[in-house]
Write a protein that holds these residues in place. Structure first.
Motif, short mmCIF file in Angstrom:
data_model
loop_
_atom_site.label_atom_id
_atom_site.label_comp_id
_atom_site.label_asym_id
_atom_site.label_seq_id
_atom_site.Cartn_x
_atom_site.Cartn_y
_atom_site.Cartn_z
N THR B 576 1.21 -1.59 -0.18
CA THR B 576 0.26 -0.32 0.09
C THR B 576 0.86 0.99 -0.01
OG1 THR B 576 -0.24 -0.23 2.46
CG2 THR B 576 -2.04 -1.30 1.72
N ARG B 593 -3.74 7.19 -3.62
CA ARG B 593 -3.65 6.86 -2.68
C ARG B 593 -3.79 5.37 -3.38
NH1 ARG B 593 -7.00 4.02 0.69
NH2 ARG B 593 -8.53 3.68 -1.20
N GLY B 595 -4.62 2.35 -2.28
CA GLY B 595 -4.67 1.45 -1.00
C GLY B 595 -4.26 1.55 0.49
N HIS B 596 -4.16 2.41 0.09
CA HIS B 596 -3.06 3.10 1.28
C HIS B 596 -3.97 3.58 2.11
CE1 HIS B 596 0.89 3.31 4.16
NE2 HIS B 596 0.26 4.28 4.72
N MET B 597 -3.29 4.13 4.24
CA MET B 597 -4.16 4.73 4.93
C MET B 597 -5.07 6.11 4.05
SD MET B 597 -4.46 3.04 7.62
CE MET B 597 -4.28 1.92 6.29
N PRO B 598 -6.24 6.74 4.56
CA PRO B 598 -5.99 7.54 3.59
C PRO B 598 -5.95 9.13 4.26
CG PRO B 598 -7.99 7.16 5.48
CD PRO B 598 -7.01 5.48 5.79
N THR B 611 -9.89 9.84 1.39
CA THR B 611 -9.87 8.56 0.89
C THR B 611 -9.71 8.35 -0.77
OG1 THR B 611 -10.67 8.20 3.15
CG2 THR B 611 -9.99 6.34 1.96
N LYS B 613 -10.09 7.33 -4.59
CA LYS B 613 -10.21 5.57 -4.81
C LYS B 613 -8.63 5.83 -5.23
CE LYS B 613 -14.66 4.84 -5.93
NZ LYS B 613 -15.58 5.67 -5.93
N GLY B 614 -8.41 4.12 -5.07
CA GLY B 614 -7.34 3.09 -5.35
C GLY B 614 -6.95 1.95 -4.98
N ILE B 615 -6.30 1.36 -5.99
CA ILE B 615 -6.02 -0.31 -5.68
C ILE B 615 -4.84 -0.67 -4.99
CG2 ILE B 615 -8.20 -1.11 -6.18
CD1 ILE B 615 -6.44 -2.44 -8.01
N GLY B 616 -4.22 -1.24 -4.19
CA GLY B 616 -3.27 -1.66 -3.54
C GLY B 616 -1.99 -1.76 -4.90
N LYS B 624 -6.22 -1.97 -15.22
CA LYS B 624 -7.15 -1.97 -14.27
C LYS B 624 -6.46 -0.76 -12.98
CE LYS B 624 -10.69 -4.09 -12.49
NZ LYS B 624 -10.94 -5.43 -12.35
N LEU B 628 -8.13 2.76 -12.01
CA LEU B 628 -8.94 2.71 -10.66
C LEU B 628 -8.23 3.89 -9.53
CD1 LEU B 628 -9.50 -0.89 -10.05
CD2 LEU B 628 -10.97 0.93 -10.06
#
Lengths: 127, 710
Positions: B576, B593, B595-598, B611, B613-616, B624, B628
């Motif tokens: 993340t 971000r 997938g990391h903390m807000p 927060t 959007k985003g994936i790790g 993809k 995202l």
């Protein structure tokens, strides 16, 4: 064995879908249990898996890693891992990471099962 | 009484003189000379019957006796702690001397009857002198015997020793006084001899009782036992003769001696009585212990082998040395003829590690088919095969090269509940091993297992130490992967810290400059903890630094990183990551971000949580991931602050076991007066960590980057 690392899986099979009900804490210590279970299912040719997290209290990165480890293979074989019924705290972990955009997550396992069936009928319809 | 006398004299003046022995000897010589000259004078003056002569004799006798007694006394004290003089060997030497002196005395006594005539005595001065010498020698012998007995009875004393000695000495003293008082009263001669006999029986009996603690005789080697036995018996015989001569008043020899040295018969006679009493007991003990002495010797050698092994158990750090010693000691303890130890490796291979008096080839011959191994493997405890020929399974094996072996003992070697090998002991006779030996060997083999386990534990412990040192080294190196000094970003205060859960961890943060010359703060968390996460962290840093020149924004950087790392990571690994670009000119920050903390932020005095959007990183390929990932821009005003953190902080528990979440950090931002100094925010967070760390058994890696915008 403290209460923190208590974990077990109840396995149910309905039609050709395997439902795994996870109980307790899924962390680095207990992740291998889930890993073995899913591995066994794959070996016996079961690719439709629904993981029900109703009784799961905690998940760590190791637990999340287990999902990632198999998902590519399972989808290649036409199956999927769907996730159902998460506790809010557990869902927040999935959510931050962006899992809802990678996996089908449902409130209820029945919805998940329906998704598997729809998929089949969709495939049939295409034919 | 005796102890006090000892300590009194020990601290007395005489002991302080180095030359006390020389003084005593000199005094003794002078007195003897004095005595002889005096006797010569008496002779020439023919004053034998006068009371003066008697008093003269008595005084010189007492003086000589005391002199000799004191001499022996100091010898006794000096040698009290001398182990050589208190050994069994020395006992035999002293015993020998007593025997020789007693025989000499006996011979000299035989000479006297020839000169039995009073007239002869009175007419021959040389005779008088001869008798003087014999008498003085007699005094010396008495005290030699008395101190010998006192020394050895004290070395092997029991609870009644002191009392009996006191009684004996008192008895002797009384008898002596009685004698002096009644000597010249002729009517009391009969009573005198009865009293003497009675006293000798009582005191002799006490002396016999004194010599109770004789168990030491059972443990000495056979040769010494024989010597002591024979010398003691000769001593008893000669002492019987000597004492009966001396204590018989009517005896002419005695009469003669009494004329010259009154009291000598008592002291010498009783010495011999004590010799009889003391040595009878010794002879009795030796004779009784003879039948069991060979068994005792064997038990002693078993126990000493066992004791040797126990010493090695704690000392040896080398496995081979241990096995060699164990084999050797087992052969000794069992009185076997030969033996070997074989160890079994993981694939059931047999290794002969130590063999005594048996060739390795011969053993391999025995192992040529698997049968011996299979037989031995089934045995779980030390097992005795009395006769190989009578054992159906063993007799068929290849004993050609081991023809002398008629019986054997099998001892399994176990470590950590695994069978690691076998110790085999051979004997050249059927039924040659003792059944009792098996019990000793069972305890023996238990100790061997413990010894082997200890060695393994030590090896493990040494390895562990090495790993610990390696990890501490790794920690130092990882510390250097984090920014040593954060570059100064205009109008900003940026402070950070990172605490790994173990020696090394998976958290990462950095402050880099992008292609567009803007500073970007990166914070990330590799999934997992410890060494494996640390490796990925190091790789991540390399990738971030390499890509920083290419990236033009927060989201761009993250997309490039995912693109680089996605295929390189294991399927279950992910990272993340958050990126925060600061544009002081435009007074904006850009946040992305993965997938990391807000982002927790105080914006215009309002606490907000961002927060996007985003994936790790590592979860999906570029198409993809890029699709995202969101990037947001936030306006900044002076006095704003924000905290970038990893989930180690938010997962800390409070005192009621609830996770802290983001609330605590929000509160810190809200309530802290940080005055454009991010350090103050970090101090508050550190305190929060200190307060919370005890609430949970374990925690994750923790990282904080605080930024205050000026």
């Amino acid at each position: 064995m403290s209460g923190q690392t208590k974990f077990d899986i109840i396995h149910n099979e309905i039609n050709d879908i395997d439902l795994l009900y996870l109980n307790g804490f899924l962390d680095a210590h207990t992740a291998p249990i889930l890993e073995t279970k899913i591995g066994d299912l794959l070996e016996s040719g079961n690719f439709k898996i629904i993981i029900v997290l109703r009784d799961l209290d905690y998940i760590s990165s190791a637990g999340l890693g287990v999902f990632m480890a198999f998902i590519e293979d399972i989808r290649e074989k036409g199956g999927d891992i769907k996730i159902a019924n998460m506790k809010p705290k557990v869902f927040s972990v999935f959510d931050l990471l962006g899992f809802p955009m990678l996996f089908d997550i449902f409130d209820d396992e029945k919805l998940a099962m329906e998704k598997f069936n729809h998929h089949i009928s969709d495939c049939n319809n295409d034919n | 009484m005796n102890i006090n006398l000892e300590s009194y004299l020990f601290s007395g003046i005489l002991t302080k003189t180095k030359y006390k022995r020389s003084i005593l000897i000199t005094v003794f010589m002078l007195t003897s000379l004095f005595r002889i000259i005096g006797d010569g004078i008496v002779y020439s003056l023919l004053l034998f019957d006068s009371p003066v002569f008697f008093i003269w004799q008595l005084i010189t006798f007492l003086f000589l006796s005391s002199n000799i007694a004191i001499y022996f006394f100091y010898e006794y004290i000096d040698n009290k702690n001398n182990t050589a003089k208190n050994s069994t060997e020395h006992f035999i030497v002293e015993l020998n001397r007593i025997l020789v002196f007693s025989i000499l005395l006996f011979i000299s006594n035989l000479l006297l009857p020839f000169f039995n005539n009073q007239k002869v005595i009175e007419s021959n001065i040389f005779l008088v002198i001869l008798i003087d010498f014999i008498g003085i020698f007699g005094i010396y012998l008495s005290f030699y015997i008395l101190f010998f007995l006192y020394k050895w009875l004290n070395i092997y004393k029991h609870k009644h020793t002191k009392i009996y000695i006191k009684i004996i000495l008192s008895g002797l003293l009384l008898l002596f006084l009685f004698r002096i008082v009644t000597f010249h009263i002729s009517g009391l001669q009969n009573i005198h001899s009865n009293v003497t006999i009675l006293t000798s029986i009582i005191l002799g009996f006490l002396a016999f009782l004194l010599n109770k603690k004789n168990t030491w005789l059972a443990f000495i080697p056979r040769e010494q036992k024989n010597k002591i036995l024979w010398f003691s018996m000769f001593n008893i015989v000669i002492s019987l003769i000597n004492s009966s001569i001396l204590l018989d008043q009517k005896n002419e020899i005695t009469q003669t001696m009494l004329q010259i040295l009154p009291g000598l018969d008592l002291i010498l006679g009783f010495s011999f009585i004590f010799v009889i009493a003391y040595f009878s007991r010794i002879v009795l003990t030796l004779i009784i212990s003879m039948p069991t002495s060979s068994i005792l010797e064997r038990k002693t050698s078993e126990i000493s082998s066992f004791a040797d092994l126990n010493k090695y158990v704690s000392k040896t750090i080398d496995f081979n040395e241990l096995i060699n010693t164990v084999t050797r000691l087992a052969i000794n303890a069992s009185q076997g003829v030969a033996g070997w130890t074989e160890l079994y490796t993981k694939n059931e291979k047999i290794e002969i590690v130590s063999n005594y008096l048996v060739k390795e080839n011969s053993i391999n011959e025995l192992h040529s088919n698997k049968k011996f191994y299979n037989y031995v493997k089934k045995i779980n405890e030390p097992y005795l095969i009395e006769s190989i020929y009578e054992n159906r399974e063993l007799v068929m094996l290849a004993w050609e090269q081991l023809q002398y072996a008629k019986s054997l003992i099998i001892i399994p070697l176990i470590s950590n509940n695994n069978r690691i090998g076998t110790l085999v002991l051979l004997h050249s006779e059927e039924y040659g091993f003792d059944n009792g030996t098996l019990k000793v060997l069972a305890a023996f083999s238990d100790n061997v297992s413990i010894a082997i386990d200890n060695l393994n534990l030590m090896k493990e412990s040494i390895e562990k130490e090495r790993y610990k040192r390696e990890l501490l080294l790794a920690r130092e190196i990882q510390q250097n992967l984090l920014p040593r000094k954060i570059p100064k970003i205009s109008n900003c205060s940026v402070e950070a810290f990172s605490i790994p859960a173990e020696e090394v961890g998976g958290d990462y943060y950095d402050v880099i400059k992008l292609r567009n010359n803007l500073y970007c703060i990166v914070i990330g968390d590799v999934s997992g903890k410890g060494v494996s996460a640390a490796f990925y962290m190091a790789q991540l840093k390399g990738v971030v630094i390499a890509l920083s020149n290419e990236a033009i924004g927060a989201a761009d950087l993250l997309k490039k990183i995912n693109s680089t790392l996605f295929g390189l990571m294991e399927k279950q690994m992910f990272i993340t990551l958050s990126a925060l670009v600061i544009d002081t000119e435009k007074q904006k920050i850009y946040f992305s971000r993965a997938g990391h903390m807000p982002l927790v932020m105080k914006s215009n005095n309002e606490i907000k949580l961002f927060t996007p959007k985003g994936i790790g990183i590592g979860l999906a390929q570029s198409s993809k991931f890029n699709e995202l990932l969101e990037e947001i821009s936030i306006d900044i005003y002076p006095g704003d602050a924000c905290i970038l953190f990893t989930d180690g902080i938010s997962e800390l528990k409070d005192s009621s076991q609830q996770e802290l979440g983001y609330e605590s950090m929000k509160l810190i931002l809200q309530n802290t007066v940080y005055n454009n100094n991010a350090l103050i925010i970090n101090q508050k967070i550190k305190k929060l960590i200190d307060d919370s760390v005890e609430n949970s058994a374990y925690h994750d890696d923790m990282t904080i980057v605080s930024i205050v915008f000026g």
